[in-house]
Structures are given as C-alpha cells and as structure tokens.
Design an enzyme around this catalytic site. Structure first.
Site, PDB file in Angstrom:
ATOM      1  N   CYS A 109     -18.625   1.218   5.905  1.00  0.00           N
ATOM      2  CA  CYS A 109     -18.958   1.832   7.197  1.00  0.00           C
ATOM      3  C   CYS A 109     -20.384   1.623   7.703  1.00  0.00           C
ATOM      4  CB  CYS A 109     -18.673   3.324   7.130  1.00  0.00           C
ATOM      5  SG  CYS A 109     -16.922   3.661   6.924  1.00  0.00           S
TER       6      CYS A 109
ATOM      7  N   ARG B  15       0.830  -1.200   0.000  1.00  0.00           N
ATOM      8  CA  ARG B  15       0.000   0.000   0.000  1.00  0.00           C
ATOM      9  C   ARG B  15       0.872   1.261   0.000  1.00  0.00           C
ATOM     10  NH1 ARG B  15      -5.825   0.252   3.155  1.00  0.00           N
ATOM     11  NH2 ARG B  15      -6.906   0.525   1.201  1.00  0.00           N
TER      12      ARG B  15
ATOM     13  N   ARG C 182     -30.277   1.359  -9.817  1.00  0.00           N
ATOM     14  CA  ARG C 182     -29.966   2.692  -9.273  1.00  0.00           C
ATOM     15  C   ARG C 182     -30.891   3.768  -9.818  1.00  0.00           C
ATOM     16  NH1 ARG C 182     -26.875   2.115  -4.724  1.00  0.00           N
ATOM     17  NH2 ARG C 182     -25.324   0.532  -5.101  1.00  0.00           N
TER      18      ARG C 182
ATOM     19  N   LYS D  83     -20.592   2.505  -4.879  1.00  0.00           N
ATOM     20  CA  LYS D  83     -21.204   3.727  -5.422  1.00  0.00           C
ATOM     21  C   LYS D  83     -20.276   4.269  -6.505  1.00  0.00           C
ATOM     22  CE  LYS D  83     -20.454   6.855  -1.740  1.00  0.00           C
ATOM     23  NZ  LYS D  83     -20.164   8.203  -1.324  1.00  0.00           N
TER      24      LYS D  83
ATOM     25  N   ASN E  71     -23.727   7.937  10.836  1.00  0.00           N
ATOM     26  CA  ASN E  71     -23.835   6.854   9.850  1.00  0.00           C
ATOM     27  C   ASN E  71     -25.154   6.100   9.996  1.00  0.00           C
ATOM     28  OD1 ASN E  71     -21.581   7.403   8.437  1.00  0.00           O
ATOM     29  ND2 ASN E  71     -20.338   5.721   9.232  1.00  0.00           N
ATOM     30  N   ALA E  72     -25.601   5.932  11.239  1.00  0.00           N
ATOM     31  CA  ALA E  72     -26.872   5.237  11.449  1.00  0.00           C
ATOM     32  C   ALA E  72     -28.024   6.041  10.819  1.00  0.00           C
ATOM     33  CB  ALA E  72     -27.113   5.026  12.939  1.00  0.00           C
TER      34      ALA E  72
ATOM     35  N   LEU F 148     -27.830   8.243   8.324  1.00  0.00           N
ATOM     36  CA  LEU F 148     -27.739   8.245   6.861  1.00  0.00           C
ATOM     37  C   LEU F 148     -28.277   6.927   6.299  1.00  0.00           C
ATOM     38  CD1 LEU F 148     -24.221   9.893   6.441  1.00  0.00           C
ATOM     39  CD2 LEU F 148     -26.408  10.862   5.721  1.00  0.00           C
TER      40      LEU F 148
ATOM     41  N   ALA G  37     -17.139  11.220   2.615  1.00  0.00           N
ATOM     42  CA  ALA G  37     -17.817  10.141   1.896  1.00  0.00           C
ATOM     43  C   ALA G  37     -16.920   9.750   0.731  1.00  0.00           C
ATOM     44  CB  ALA G  37     -19.170  10.610   1.383  1.00  0.00           C
TER      45      ALA G  37
ATOM     46  N   PHE H 221     -15.823  12.364   8.621  1.00  0.00           N
ATOM     47  CA  PHE H 221     -17.155  12.287   8.015  1.00  0.00           C
ATOM     48  C   PHE H 221     -17.122  12.245   6.493  1.00  0.00           C
ATOM     49  CE2 PHE H 221     -18.019  14.280  12.183  1.00  0.00           C
ATOM     50  CZ  PHE H 221     -18.980  13.392  12.658  1.00  0.00           C
TER      51      PHE H 221
HETATM   52  N1  LIG Z   1     -13.764   4.563   4.261  1.00  0.00           N
HETATM   53  C1  LIG Z   1     -14.532   5.568   4.632  1.00  0.00           C
HETATM   54  O1  LIG Z   1     -15.265   6.136   3.841  1.00  0.00           O
HETATM   55  C2  LIG Z   1     -14.524   6.043   6.065  1.00  0.00           C
HETATM   56  C3  LIG Z   1     -15.126   7.269   6.376  1.00  0.00           C
HETATM   57  C4  LIG Z   1     -15.098   7.718   7.687  1.00  0.00           C
HETATM   58  C5  LIG Z   1     -14.503   6.949   8.672  1.00  0.00           C
HETATM   59  N2  LIG Z   1     -13.947   5.747   8.360  1.00  0.00           N
HETATM   60  C6  LIG Z   1     -13.286   4.990   9.440  1.00  0.00           C
HETATM   61  O2  LIG Z   1     -11.885   5.215   9.356  1.00  0.00           O
HETATM   62  C7  LIG Z   1     -11.158   4.040   9.731  1.00  0.00           C
HETATM   63  C8  LIG Z   1     -10.245   3.621   8.598  1.00  0.00           C
HETATM   64  O3  LIG Z   1     -11.050   3.286   7.463  1.00  0.00           O
HETATM   65  P1  LIG Z   1     -10.406   3.054   6.034  1.00  0.00           P
HETATM   66  O4  LIG Z   1     -11.543   2.870   5.092  1.00  0.00           O
HETATM   67  O5  LIG Z   1      -9.382   4.092   5.778  1.00  0.00           O
HETATM   68  O6  LIG Z   1      -9.678   1.633   6.292  1.00  0.00           O
HETATM   69  P2  LIG Z   1      -8.606   0.925   5.374  1.00  0.00           P
HETATM   70  O7  LIG Z   1      -8.746  -0.527   5.632  1.00  0.00           O
HETATM   71  O8  LIG Z   1      -8.689   1.431   3.970  1.00  0.00           O
HETATM   72  O9  LIG Z   1      -7.202   1.438   5.959  1.00  0.00           O
HETATM   73  C9  LIG Z   1      -6.708   1.108   7.212  1.00  0.00           C
HETATM   74  C10 LIG Z   1      -5.201   0.926   7.095  1.00  0.00           C
HETATM   75  O10 LIG Z   1      -4.649   0.765   8.404  1.00  0.00           O
HETATM   76  C11 LIG Z   1      -3.518  -0.092   8.295  1.00  0.00           C
HETATM   77  N3  LIG Z   1      -3.142  -0.609   9.611  1.00  0.00           N
HETATM   78  C12 LIG Z   1      -3.812  -1.485  10.402  1.00  0.00           C
HETATM   79  N4  LIG Z   1      -3.117  -1.686  11.546  1.00  0.00           N
HETATM   80  C13 LIG Z   1      -1.988  -0.931  11.482  1.00  0.00           C
HETATM   81  C14 LIG Z   1      -0.894  -0.708  12.365  1.00  0.00           C
HETATM   82  N5  LIG Z   1      -0.816  -1.319  13.550  1.00  0.00           N
HETATM   83  N6  LIG Z   1       0.096   0.124  11.972  1.00  0.00           N
HETATM   84  C15 LIG Z   1       0.030   0.742  10.768  1.00  0.00           C
HETATM   85  N7  LIG Z   1      -0.999   0.588   9.888  1.00  0.00           N
HETATM   86  C16 LIG Z   1      -1.993  -0.245  10.246  1.00  0.00           C
HETATM   87  C17 LIG Z   1      -3.993  -1.151   7.311  1.00  0.00           C
HETATM   88  O11 LIG Z   1      -2.892  -1.843   6.743  1.00  0.00           O
HETATM   89  C18 LIG Z   1      -4.771  -0.310   6.294  1.00  0.00           C
HETATM   90  O12 LIG Z   1      -3.974   0.083   5.196  1.00  0.00           O
HETATM   91  C19 LIG Z   1     -12.214   2.997  10.093  1.00  0.00           C
HETATM   92  O13 LIG Z   1     -12.439   3.039  11.473  1.00  0.00           O
HETATM   93  C20 LIG Z   1     -13.459   3.486   9.348  1.00  0.00           C
HETATM   94  O14 LIG Z   1     -14.635   3.078   9.979  1.00  0.00           O
HETATM   95  C21 LIG Z   1     -13.921   5.292   7.078  1.00  0.00           C
END
Ligand SMILES: NC(=O)c1ccc[n+]([C@@H]2O[C@H](COP(=O)([O-])OP(=O)(O)OC[C@H]3O[C@@H](n4cnc5c(N)ncnc54)[C@H](O)[C@@H]3O)[C@@H](O)[C@H]2O)c1
Length: 458
Positions: A275, A41, A432, A338, A223-224, A226, A163, A161
């Site tokens: 999410c 990554r 859709r 989406k 989120n709930a 939405l 999207a 927050f």
């Molecule tokens: N995706 C969204 O749209 C969104 C929006 C708001 C909030 N969130 C929240 O944000 C958080 C992250 O979501 P995401 O979609 O970015 O997840 P993701 O899976 O895309 O990314 C998380 C990353 O964290 C890394 N990771 C895990 N453990 C680690 C460690 N110990 N050290 C270093 N890296 C580590 C993973 O390798 C991964 O690349 C979640 O809690 C999610 O609920 C996501």
C-alpha cells in the site's frame, strides 16, 4: 435461519477476507459472502490452509465459515442476492499508458462496477473498501446509475485502515472506522446502514462520518503520513552512522515529545507492503493532475528516500565485506515486508535480494511464512538462489547473515550455533535493529545495524 441482511464482498484478498470474517463474527444475523474471480483463492479460503497468514484469522474463520460466512466464486448470484456490496478488489499502480508507474490501475475496480450493474435487479448500497483516488466514487456512481433498469445504487466510501500482521486486532478494536457518503437523503440513509453494521462492536465515537471525498482522500493521506514517518527517520539513521549518534536513542528522545509520538519511528531497511508506495504515488499523480507540482514533489520524496535507504543498506554490506560478495553465501533472515504476515509485496527484502544477486552473491532466503511468496517473486532467477525453511540451515557456510524481517523467532535463535557454522570473519547485518548487538559482537560477529556505530573485530 432467516438472515436480517445479506452482505457481499467482491475480492477475497488481505482486506476482503479478514474484514468480512470480522463482520460475520460480530453480526451473526447477517449473511456474509465473499466472492473472487480466483478459484484457487476461494478454494484456499474454504480449506484448512487459508490463502493468507494473519494471527487469529484461522480461529475467526473456523468459527463463522459455513454458519454465516461463505466463500464462493459465484459472483453473479452473490451480487443478485446482496443488499450491501463491499468492493475490495486490488487497485495496483498502473504499469502502462498514461500515468504508468504512479496512477492507480482501476481496471479491476471498473470491471466490478460493471458486474454489479449487469447482475443487479434491485437497489443496492455499494461500499468502496479498496483504496481509490479521490473522487472515484463519483465515477462508480456514474457507471452504476447510468442504467435503464430502474435500479438505484448509493455509493459509500469506507476505506480500510487495518495493518497486515495485526489485522484481526485492528478490525476488532479499530482506532476509527471512516464512512463517507453523499450528503443527500439517500446518501445519508446508506451511510447509516453502514454505520449500523460497525455499531455491532465498534464504539460509536470511533465511527467517523464524512463526505465521500474526505473519506477517499483520508485513506491516501493516512498512508502517506505513516510512510513519511519512516522516511523521516531513515535519513537520520544515515546521519547517526556518520556521527556516532544512535538512532534508537534519538527516536526514543524525540518520540517522548507528545506532539511527535513514538510510533512509526523505528529505523530499518525501509517500508514495504502493497500500500504505502502505491498510495503515495497515486497521491503524487493526483496532485500533478491538479497542477500542484510542489505538493507532488514533496510526497514523491517520501518514496525516493525509501528506495535510497534500501540501496544504502546494500552498499553498507558491500563496503564492509571487502567490496565483493561474488560467490559468497549470504543468508537472508526474513522475506515478508514485516513480521506476522506472509505478504512480500514491495518488501525491502526483494530489493536487497535482487541487489545481492546482481553482485553475484549466493543468496539463501528463509522465512517462517513467506517462502512460497518469495519463490514466486523470484521465480525468474535461475542461479545463485535457494530457499531454506530452517534458519540454521540457511546460515550454514554463510559469510553474512542479514536480518530483514522483524520476526520474533529471529530474536531467539542460537547465534553461537549459527556463528560456528559460518565462514569467518562472520558478518551480521541487522536491517531491523531487532537483535542484541553487543552480545552478538561479544560472540564474535562483526555487527552492522541501522543508524548505529558498527561493532567490528578488525
Ligand atoms: N493489504 C492491506 O494491508 C490493505 C489495507 C488497507 C487497504 N487496502 C486496499 O484494499 C484493496 C484490496 O487490497 P488487498 O491487499 O486485499 O488485495 P488482494 O490483491 O490481496 O485482493 C484483491 C482480490 O480481488 C480479486 N478481484 C479482482 N477483480 C475482481 C473481480 N472483478 N471480481 C471478483 N474478484 C476480483 C482478486 O482476484 C484478489 O483476490 C486495495 O485497494 C488496497 O489498496 C489494502
């Protein structure tokens, strides 16, 4: 250049990458480093082919990478060097033990807390950006401050927050930024440090401050709410199909009431994404653990209705295709949950593809950005499944074309050409409500949309 502040983000995912790219762009005097345990990554973040697709992200990264934005696997050095550490690791639904299927799996988050503790040699502010169960910051604080190193950590909650699909626009111009902290002198000072970062570009009245628990619970609740909107219009779409009302007209009519509002009332195959489902189930689990059974049941129904809507769509296909799709080629237009993202996590397309494969259909998947993820999601399927980058090739010889992601490009396809290449009668299922159904019907398709009367030639 001597940087004013050093910010670290642990977790280079859909949240960590874009959020830190925006902070780096807006705060040129801050050094922003994003670390991850996944070397592939990080390599992708350092290449021309970023690991996630978001409109505008590549430009932002090109502008800042190597200037004040850095991607690295050096977690230890990153922690040691940072004044402020954002934690943006994944918090998926637990799949084992107590709370399996509902509670948040906090193992990645806890590992991060322990790494921060192990490698820190000076006081730090730790910012929870991951979505976490309410009162998790307290656990973080306990793990971190239970040390003999004479190092103090202040834990702040700053839920994200954004999207997917509009992440860059959301980050640049957020409805609000929420920052929660302890209401102690050190807690308030940490809160101010995070407010200062966002004040570089976010209007001060859009930066909300609260206690930590409110910040944590607000993210789950947002989120709930939405998802609840989608799960409110989904059953109405089913009723429309029975009564010849049109769900688009109904949604428009109710959305014009300013108390209701028009957003998130678009009926379709249901909500997806990493999410909504996980955060609601987490909320359900928290309510159950506090003995709030009725509250838990209420929110769980939002997830149940969504699953029902996905399955209802498969049933509609089967019933209208003479109760069998076995051996029939079916083209799925779109696999991302989406438009404008390559993310397929919890995509309704996954449920629908699996349902059709169970019925022994020959499923062909096309998507402009999500084919790699689709291949990974369905890697265990060895038969009856193929992938096509070109939607025209996907539709060739198909009995049905099924629109599952609202990519704009699917609006502009040459449906006459598609119809000519298909088996007849040709079916089009618009999951859709994106296409011009009347026009497609006039071309010769049998058209089935969500919450609308079918347009059939037989
Ligand atoms: N995706 C969204 O749209 C969104 C929006 C708001 C909030 N969130 C929240 O944000 C958080 C992250 O979501 P995401 O979609 O970015 O997840 P993701 O899976 O895309 O990314 C998380 C990353 O964290 C890394 N990771 C895990 N453990 C680690 C460690 N110990 N050290 C270093 N890296 C580590 C993973 O390798 C991964 O690349 C979640 O809690 C999610 O609920 C996501």
């Amino acid at each position: 250049m001597e940087f004013e502040k050093k910010i670290l983000c642990i977790g280079a995912g859909y949240v960590g990458g874009p959020t830190m790219a925006m902070i780096a762009a807006k705060c040129p005097r801050y050094k922003v480093t994003v670390v991850d345990i996944n070397p592939a990554r990080i390599a992708a973040w350092n290449s021309d082919s970023l690991p996630i697709y978001e409109p505008g992200l590549d430009v932002l990264v090109q502008k800042t990478r190597g200037v004040n934005l850095f991607f690295s696997t050096a977690v230890e050095a990153g922690i040691r060097d940072a004044d402020i550490i954002f934690v943006s690791v994944n918090t998926p639904t637990k799949t084992f033990g107590q709370g399996a299927g509902k509670a948040a799996d906090l193992q990645f988050w806890e590992k991060t807390a322990r790494q921060i503790l192990a490698y820190s040699t000076a006081d730090k502010i730790v910012v929870d950006k991951s979505t976490l169960p309410v009162r998790t910051a307290e656990a973080m604080e306990r793990i971190l401050n239970n040390n003999t190193k004479n190092v103090h950590f202040e834990v702040v909650s700053n839920p994200e927050f954004l999207a997917e699909g509009t992440a860059i626009a959301d980050l640049e111009n957020p409805d609000r930024v929420l920052i929660g902290s302890q209401e102690t002198p050190t807690g308030l000072a940490a809160r101010k440090a995070i407010v200062d970062i966002y004040s570089h570009w976010v209007r001060r009245d859009c930066i909300l401050e609260s206690n930590v628990w409110s910040a944590e619970l607000s993210k789950l609740t947002a989120n709930a709410f939405l998802a609840q909107r989608i799960s409110s219009i989904s059953p109405i779409s089913a009723l429309c199909e029975k009564t010849q009302a049109d769900v688009v007209e109904v949604a428009n009519a109710i959305g014009r009431d300013s108390r209701i509002g028009g957003k998130f009332l678009k009926a379709g195959v249901g909500f997806g994404g990493s999410c909504f489902k996980k955060d609601i189930l987490n909320l359900v689990y928290i309510c159950q653990s506090y003995g709030l059974t009725e509250v838990a049941e209420y929110w769980e129904s939002v997830v149940k209705i969504n699953g029902w809507q996905e399955n209802r769509f498969i049933r509609t296909m089967l019933e209208n295709m003479f109760n069998t799709v076995a051996g029939k080629r079916i083209a799925l237009l779109g696999f991302a949950f989406k438009a404008d993202t390559g993310d397929t996590r919890e995509s309704p397309a996954l449920v629908i593809a699996r349902g059709l494969l169970e019925e022994r259909a020959q499923v062909v998947i096309t998507d402009p950005k999500a084919l790699d993820n689709a291949r990974q999601d369905l890697h265990a399927v060895k038969e009856d499944l193929s992938f096509e980058a070109d939607p025209y090739c996907a539709a060739e010889g198909a009995h049905a074309v099924v629109l599952l992601t609202d990519w704009k490009l699917y609006q502009d396809l040459d449906y006459q050409r598609i119809l000519r290449s298909m088996e007849h009668p040709a079916f089009l299922f618009d999951g859709r409500n994106l296409l011009d159904h009347k026009k497609l019907f006039e071309l010769g398709f049998n058209v089935f949309a969500i919450g609308k009367a079918p347009l059939k030639h037989f």
